[in-house]
Structures are given as C-alpha cells and as structure tokens.
Design a protein around this motif. Sequence first.
Motif, PDB file in Angstrom:
ATOM      1  N   VAL A  49       0.840  -1.204   0.000  1.00  0.00           N
ATOM      2  CA  VAL A  49       0.000   0.000   0.000  1.00  0.00           C
ATOM      3  C   VAL A  49       0.873   1.251   0.000  1.00  0.00           C
ATOM      4  O   VAL A  49       0.627   2.213  -0.751  1.00  0.00           O
ATOM      5  CB  VAL A  49      -0.948  -0.019   1.216  1.00  0.00           C
ATOM      6  N   ILE A  50       1.917   1.244   0.856  1.00  0.00           N
ATOM      7  CA  ILE A  50       2.816   2.402   0.912  1.00  0.00           C
ATOM      8  C   ILE A  50       3.513   2.615  -0.428  1.00  0.00           C
ATOM      9  O   ILE A  50       3.634   3.752  -0.911  1.00  0.00           O
ATOM     10  CB  ILE A  50       3.847   2.222   2.037  1.00  0.00           C
ATOM     11  N   ALA A  51       3.965   1.514  -1.059  1.00  0.00           N
ATOM     12  CA  ALA A  51       4.649   1.635  -2.350  1.00  0.00           C
ATOM     13  C   ALA A  51       3.717   2.198  -3.413  1.00  0.00           C
ATOM     14  O   ALA A  51       4.109   3.065  -4.213  1.00  0.00           O
ATOM     15  CB  ALA A  51       5.198   0.272  -2.775  1.00  0.00           C
ATOM     16  N   ILE A  52       2.471   1.702  -3.436  1.00  0.00           N
ATOM     17  CA  ILE A  52       1.511   2.200  -4.425  1.00  0.00           C
ATOM     18  C   ILE A  52       1.217   3.679  -4.203  1.00  0.00           C
ATOM     19  O   ILE A  52       1.195   4.481  -5.145  1.00  0.00           O
ATOM     20  CB  ILE A  52       0.206   1.373  -4.358  1.00  0.00           C
ATOM     21  N   ARG A  56       2.247   6.641  -6.873  1.00  0.00           N
ATOM     22  CA  ARG A  56       1.253   7.544  -7.464  1.00  0.00           C
ATOM     23  C   ARG A  56       1.487   8.985  -7.041  1.00  0.00           C
ATOM     24  O   ARG A  56       1.299   9.910  -7.840  1.00  0.00           O
ATOM     25  CB  ARG A  56      -0.146   7.090  -7.064  1.00  0.00           C
ATOM     26  N   LEU A  57       1.904   9.169  -5.792  1.00  0.00           N
ATOM     27  CA  LEU A  57       2.161  10.519  -5.306  1.00  0.00           C
ATOM     28  C   LEU A  57       3.339  11.156  -6.054  1.00  0.00           C
ATOM     29  O   LEU A  57       3.271  12.328  -6.467  1.00  0.00           O
ATOM     30  CB  LEU A  57       2.440  10.487  -3.811  1.00  0.00           C
ATOM     31  N   TRP A 115       9.831   0.846  -5.895  1.00  0.00           N
ATOM     32  CA  TRP A 115       9.508  -0.576  -5.983  1.00  0.00           C
ATOM     33  C   TRP A 115      10.710  -1.470  -5.660  1.00  0.00           C
ATOM     34  O   TRP A 115      10.524  -2.620  -5.238  1.00  0.00           O
ATOM     35  CB  TRP A 115       8.961  -0.892  -7.369  1.00  0.00           C
ATOM     36  N   THR A 116      11.916  -0.972  -5.829  1.00  0.00           N
ATOM     37  CA  THR A 116      13.086  -1.731  -5.361  1.00  0.00           C
ATOM     38  C   THR A 116      13.065  -1.811  -3.844  1.00  0.00           C
ATOM     39  O   THR A 116      13.314  -2.887  -3.257  1.00  0.00           O
ATOM     40  CB  THR A 116      14.379  -1.053  -5.839  1.00  0.00           C
ATOM     41  N   TRP A 117      12.770  -0.690  -3.186  1.00  0.00           N
ATOM     42  CA  TRP A 117      12.640  -0.719  -1.716  1.00  0.00           C
ATOM     43  C   TRP A 117      11.533  -1.671  -1.291  1.00  0.00           C
ATOM     44  O   TRP A 117      11.691  -2.454  -0.337  1.00  0.00           O
ATOM     45  CB  TRP A 117      12.339   0.683  -1.187  1.00  0.00           C
ATOM     46  N   ALA A 118      10.387  -1.641  -1.968  1.00  0.00           N
ATOM     47  CA  ALA A 118       9.259  -2.498  -1.616  1.00  0.00           C
ATOM     48  C   ALA A 118       9.634  -3.977  -1.768  1.00  0.00           C
ATOM     49  O   ALA A 118       9.309  -4.806  -0.897  1.00  0.00           O
ATOM     50  CB  ALA A 118       8.048  -2.166  -2.475  1.00  0.00           C
TER      51      ALA A 118
END
Length: 324
Positions: A49-52, A56-57, A115-118
């Motif tokens: 959720v945080i990555a999405i 988007r932000l 997304w690498t962090w996620a």
Amino acid sequence: METYTAQDATEKVSTDVDDAVNGVTTWWNDPATHEMLVTRPLKILLILVIAIVLSRLAKRIITRATKRGIESQKAILERSGPVDSPQIRTREARRQQRMKTLSNVGRSVAAIIIWTWAALAILDQLGVNVAPLIASAGVVGVAIGFGAQSLVKDFFSGMFILLENQYGVGDTIEVNGVTGEVEDMTLRITTLRDIDGALWYIRNGDIDQVGNHSVRFSTARLQIPVSLMADPDKVSRVIEESARAAIKDPEIRDKVMAPPQMLGPSEFAPNYVSFRLTVKTFPGEQWAVARHLNQRILADLHKQHVVLTPMDSVLVEHKENHGH
C-alpha cells in the motif's frame, strides 16, 4: 475381554475434541503462528500500500510540476507580447519537449527506487536475508556497468544534454560532421534530418562537441567576390545598399534581427577580392537570408556594371581599347 459402553465412547470423543481444540488454541496462541499468518501478511500488505501510494504521489507531483512549469512560461510569454512568431513557437516547443522528457525520466527513476525498496522489504518479511542480495546486486551492477559502458555513457550524456539544455527538438545542430534538424531525442539517441533528407541516429555518448544554430540568434555571413579591376568604394556602397533594401522584402523581413553590417574586403586572391557582409538573423534562418541577399546583391551589382570576374575585366579592357 474389555468392552466399551456408549458412555465410554462419548467420553473418548469428548476427550479427543478437547485435545484437538487445545492443540489448535495452543498453535494459534503461539507467537510464531501469529507472526506467520497475521503480522507478516499485514506488514507485506502495508508495504504494498505504501509503495503504491508513494509511486502515485511521486508521479502526480512530477506531472503537476511539469504542467505548472509549462503553463507559467506560457503566461510569461503572453504577458510579454504576441507569441505568434515562428521562432518563439519553436523555442517554446523545444522547452516543453525538454520538460516532458525530464518528467518521464523523473517518474521512471522514482518508480524504480520505490519498488526496489518495496521488493527488498517484502523479501525481508518473508525471512530472506537481503544483505547478500544487496551485495550481489552491487556486484552484478558493476559487471553490467563494465559490460555496457557505452550504454551507460549514452544515458548519462543524454541526461546532461537535457539538464544543460544544449539542444532540443526542432533545433538545427552540427555534430560529428552532420548538420541537420533534431527530429527526436531520447536519453540514448539523438535523431537528425540533414539537408538531403537523410535521417541520422547519433548516440549521445559519441557526442564530444555540438554546434547549435538555433540559440538566441544566428549570423548570415556573405563572401562576395569581385574582380580586382572593380572600384572597392563603389562595390562596398552597392553591396550595403542592396542588402539594406533586401532585408525589407516580405520573404525575409521577419527573419532579420538587425541591419546588415558591411565589413569590407576580407580576402585577396590573384584575380579577385572578396567583400564580407554579415546580417544578424533569428535562430536557424541565416541560410534563407543569405540565399536571398546573394540573389539581390548579384542582381544589383550587374545593374551597376560592377566587374565581377576576370573575364568581365577582359571585356571591359577590350571595350575601352576600342573606344566603346
């Protein structure tokens, strides 16, 4: 022989059920079970959720910043005066193309980082030791860097070309011996259309020097050769008057920024002397202006009977010797 009554069977079933319930309760109350079935899935879901949200932000912020930059510059141009000039439109299109390209690059970089962090955070929640992966990724990155040095060089060169605004789509540039109009540019390749219509693909990493004919202004430089028999004062006067009249012609008057400058004789040869004239033009218009001026000046020199070539001087001497 031992016999079981119905009551004994009931008690046994009840005992087995109690044992099963106790076993399930004990398993469920085990912290490891909660960690595996509740805590980790919730953490993974939270990471996604945080990555999405961050992705988007970031995309929204970068897109909005790009849009505001384009609109603010348009407002400045509208306040400063009319924007129907071809030169202004070309410059504005180039600036918008540059901002959009940088915006795309920014969104891609932000998405890769997020997304690498996620992915690393999710692997860590699954119990995978990410430290070796990070170390391996570093080694692989170094290996790829050595194996694809030219590709990395192309991308970095393209990034600096955009950041430094060296040129953009619509500009006429000279690079690697090719002169043409920039039709497209990416972080890896610049595409040029030359005067013969050929489409050139030039890797950004191969560009060491580039000349931009479309920045601020250009200069139409004319070299007009005349015979050594011609009167230099008359030649200078005819050329300058012809150029000053020619820049008022509808074909080029909107392409000229300043009156022509007559610089006088600039080159001597055994049979001719060359006069130099310069005209400040809008970016990229110097060739059209030079062609028009050459035609007008040549016609005016003929009208004023200025000796242009050695053959002309022979004919003049012949006429003078025969009393014509």
